[in-house]
Motif scaffolding. Structure first.
Motif, mmCIF file in Angstrom:
data_model
loop_
_atom_site.group_PDB
_atom_site.id
_atom_site.type_symbol
_atom_site.label_atom_id
_atom_site.label_comp_id
_atom_site.label_asym_id
_atom_site.label_seq_id
_atom_site.Cartn_x
_atom_site.Cartn_y
_atom_site.Cartn_z
ATOM 1 N N ARG A 190 71.851 29.328 -7.115
ATOM 2 C CA ARG A 190 72.925 29.987 -6.374
ATOM 3 C C ARG A 190 73.336 31.202 -7.197
ATOM 4 O O ARG A 190 73.580 31.086 -8.404
ATOM 5 N N VAL A 191 73.399 32.369 -6.558
ATOM 6 C CA VAL A 191 73.780 33.612 -7.231
ATOM 7 C C VAL A 191 74.893 34.273 -6.437
ATOM 8 O O VAL A 191 74.795 34.416 -5.214
ATOM 9 N N ARG A 192 75.954 34.666 -7.141
ATOM 10 C CA ARG A 192 77.032 35.484 -6.566
ATOM 11 C C ARG A 192 77.119 36.738 -7.410
ATOM 12 O O ARG A 192 77.167 36.657 -8.634
ATOM 13 N N SER A 193 77.150 37.896 -6.757
ATOM 14 C CA SER A 193 77.128 39.152 -7.492
ATOM 15 C C SER A 193 77.997 40.189 -6.792
ATOM 16 O O SER A 193 78.037 40.240 -5.558
ATOM 17 N N LYS A 194 78.683 41.000 -7.598
ATOM 18 C CA LYS A 194 79.536 42.059 -7.043
ATOM 19 C C LYS A 194 79.478 43.261 -7.968
ATOM 20 O O LYS A 194 79.772 43.153 -9.156
ATOM 21 N N LYS A 195 79.064 44.395 -7.432
ATOM 22 C CA LYS A 195 79.036 45.634 -8.211
ATOM 23 C C LYS A 195 80.463 46.098 -8.448
ATOM 24 O O LYS A 195 81.333 45.930 -7.610
ATOM 25 N N ALA A 196 80.707 46.705 -9.609
ATOM 26 C CA ALA A 196 82.046 47.166 -9.960
ATOM 27 C C ALA A 196 82.557 48.198 -8.957
ATOM 28 O O ALA A 196 83.752 48.265 -8.677
ATOM 29 N N SER A 197 81.656 49.006 -8.393
ATOM 30 C CA SER A 197 82.059 50.078 -7.470
ATOM 31 C C SER A 197 82.174 49.604 -6.022
ATOM 32 O O SER A 197 82.493 50.388 -5.137
ATOM 33 N N ASP A 198 81.920 48.314 -5.759
ATOM 34 C CA ASP A 198 81.892 47.811 -4.388
ATOM 35 C C ASP A 198 82.722 46.539 -4.311
ATOM 36 O O ASP A 198 82.588 45.643 -5.142
ATOM 37 N N ALA A 199 83.563 46.436 -3.313
ATOM 38 C CA ALA A 199 84.404 45.249 -3.164
ATOM 39 C C ALA A 199 83.653 44.088 -2.527
ATOM 40 O O ALA A 199 84.099 42.951 -2.562
ATOM 41 N N LYS A 200 82.478 44.362 -1.949
ATOM 42 C CA LYS A 200 81.713 43.332 -1.244
ATOM 43 C C LYS A 200 80.905 42.479 -2.220
ATOM 44 O O LYS A 200 80.161 42.991 -3.047
ATOM 45 N N GLU A 201 81.060 41.166 -2.097
ATOM 46 C CA GLU A 201 80.285 40.236 -2.921
ATOM 47 C C GLU A 201 79.021 39.840 -2.167
ATOM 48 O O GLU A 201 79.056 39.565 -0.975
ATOM 49 N N GLU A 202 77.882 39.819 -2.881
ATOM 50 C CA GLU A 202 76.620 39.371 -2.310
ATOM 51 C C GLU A 202 76.323 37.979 -2.838
ATOM 52 O O GLU A 202 76.620 37.678 -3.997
ATOM 53 N N GLN A 203 75.733 37.148 -1.988
ATOM 54 C CA GLN A 203 75.391 35.788 -2.387
ATOM 55 C C GLN A 203 73.966 35.461 -1.980
ATOM 56 O O GLN A 203 73.460 35.989 -0.996
ATOM 57 N N SER A 204 73.354 34.607 -2.752
ATOM 58 C CA SER A 204 72.005 34.144 -2.453
ATOM 59 C C SER A 204 71.879 32.721 -2.979
ATOM 60 O O SER A 204 72.434 32.391 -4.030
ATOM 61 N N ASN A 205 71.171 31.885 -2.243
ATOM 62 C CA ASN A 205 70.885 30.541 -2.746
ATOM 63 C C ASN A 205 69.587 30.062 -2.125
ATOM 64 O O ASN A 205 69.124 30.612 -1.133
ATOM 65 N N GLY A 206 69.004 29.080 -2.735
ATOM 66 C CA GLY A 206 67.743 28.556 -2.240
ATOM 67 C C GLY A 206 67.008 27.808 -3.326
ATOM 68 O O GLY A 206 67.615 27.300 -4.275
ATOM 69 N N THR A 207 65.702 27.784 -3.203
ATOM 70 C CA THR A 207 64.848 27.114 -4.172
ATOM 71 C C THR A 207 63.775 28.085 -4.614
ATOM 72 O O THR A 207 63.262 28.860 -3.811
ATOM 73 N N THR A 208 63.440 28.065 -5.892
ATOM 74 C CA THR A 208 62.398 28.920 -6.435
ATOM 75 C C THR A 208 61.462 28.092 -7.303
ATOM 76 O O THR A 208 61.837 27.022 -7.788
ATOM 77 N N GLU A 209 60.268 28.597 -7.485
ATOM 78 C CA GLU A 209 59.287 27.942 -8.359
ATOM 79 C C GLU A 209 59.603 28.319 -9.806
ATOM 80 O O GLU A 209 59.729 29.500 -10.135
ATOM 81 N N ILE A 210 59.745 27.330 -10.678
ATOM 82 C CA ILE A 210 60.013 27.576 -12.091
ATOM 83 C C ILE A 210 58.780 27.137 -12.887
ATOM 84 O O ILE A 210 58.431 25.950 -12.872
ATOM 85 N N PRO A 211 58.113 28.073 -13.574
ATOM 86 C CA PRO A 211 56.939 27.690 -14.372
ATOM 87 C C PRO A 211 57.308 26.660 -15.446
ATOM 88 O O PRO A 211 58.438 26.639 -15.951
ATOM 89 N N ALA A 212 56.361 25.814 -15.795
ATOM 90 C CA ALA A 212 56.596 24.756 -16.785
ATOM 91 C C ALA A 212 56.918 25.315 -18.166
ATOM 92 O O ALA A 212 57.563 24.651 -18.968
ATOM 93 N N ASP A 213 56.485 26.557 -18.451
ATOM 94 C CA ASP A 213 56.688 27.122 -19.788
ATOM 95 C C ASP A 213 57.833 28.136 -19.857
ATOM 96 O O ASP A 213 57.831 29.030 -20.690
ATOM 97 N N VAL A 214 58.848 27.994 -19.004
ATOM 98 C CA VAL A 214 60.012 28.885 -19.062
ATOM 99 C C VAL A 214 60.743 28.655 -20.377
ATOM 100 O O VAL A 214 60.977 27.518 -20.785
ATOM 101 N N THR A 215 61.077 29.763 -21.050
ATOM 102 C CA THR A 215 61.673 29.656 -22.390
ATOM 103 C C THR A 215 62.949 30.482 -22.544
ATOM 104 O O THR A 215 63.239 30.963 -23.628
ATOM 105 N N ASN A 216 63.720 30.632 -21.482
ATOM 106 C CA ASN A 216 64.969 31.387 -21.583
ATOM 107 C C ASN A 216 65.807 30.883 -22.752
ATOM 108 O O ASN A 216 66.033 29.685 -22.895
ATOM 109 N N GLY A 217 66.239 31.799 -23.613
ATOM 110 C CA GLY A 217 67.103 31.458 -24.735
ATOM 111 C C GLY A 217 66.383 30.877 -25.939
ATOM 112 O O GLY A 217 67.029 30.549 -26.933
ATOM 113 N N MET A 218 65.061 30.736 -25.877
ATOM 114 C CA MET A 218 64.336 30.117 -26.988
ATOM 115 C C MET A 218 63.274 31.027 -27.605
ATOM 116 O O MET A 218 62.405 30.565 -28.327
#
Length: 167
Positions: A26-54
């Motif tokens: 789930r992603v919620r995002s709002k640009k500083a110059s825009d009052a409109k918030e964008e949202q996205s959610n769903g399912t994505t494929e995550i590779p077995a070797d994801v190493t975010n933060g490591m």
């Protein structure tokens, strides 16, 4: 389950990202110059070797002179798995007191792959490369980082205060 919140004057947009290991997001995002918030959610494929933060942990455990490839999840409104190439680029001297030591300088290159990657390269939207310096020893240590800390962020240099990089 992971959650990342980015907000404040350093960020061009405020975002809140939630992701589960099974791929639900789930992603919620709002640009500083825009009052409109964008949202996205769903399912994505995550590779077995994801190493975010490591990344530095992986570099500390690489055999001297070897490279590695792994993946990094990048979240805009839609998550994307980036290929992450970890390559030793050279060695740099540093000093602690009078003791001279060596740190391996690694080039870390995140890349969008496939057809989207070709388009990203053509329009200059590939993520920037960055560097990490790892000192060898019984307990390898991250000595320095140089690169952006978030998407479209400025280049930062983070380093330990004790070592000197010039004699």
């Amino acid at each position: 389950f992971s959650k990342l919140v980015q907000k404040g004057p350093s960020f061009a947009e405020t975002s809140e990202i939630e992701c589960e290991r099974r791929g639900r997001y789930r992603v919620r995002s709002k640009k500083a110059s825009d009052a409109k918030e964008e949202q996205s959610n769903g399912t994505t494929e995550i590779p077995a070797d994801v190493t975010n933060g490591m990344t530095s942990l992986l570099l500390k455990n690489l055999t001297r002179g070897t490279s590695a490839k792994t993946h990094l999840m990048a979240f805009t409104l839609k998550p994307r798995a980036l290929e992450l190439a970890l390559t030793p680029e050279g060695e740099d001297k540093f000093w602690i007191g009078n003791a001279e030591r060596i740190a391996t300088r690694f080039l870390i290159e995140p890349r969008v792959t496939g057809v989207t990657g070709i388009v990203a390269s053509a329009i200059g939207k590939q993520p920037p490369s960055f560097h990490m310096w790892i000192a060898e020893g019984k307990a390898p240590t991250l000595m320095r980082f140089e690169g952006p800390l978030y998407i479209d962020g400025p280049v930062w240099r983070l380093e330990l205060s004790a070592p000197r990089w010039k004699p």
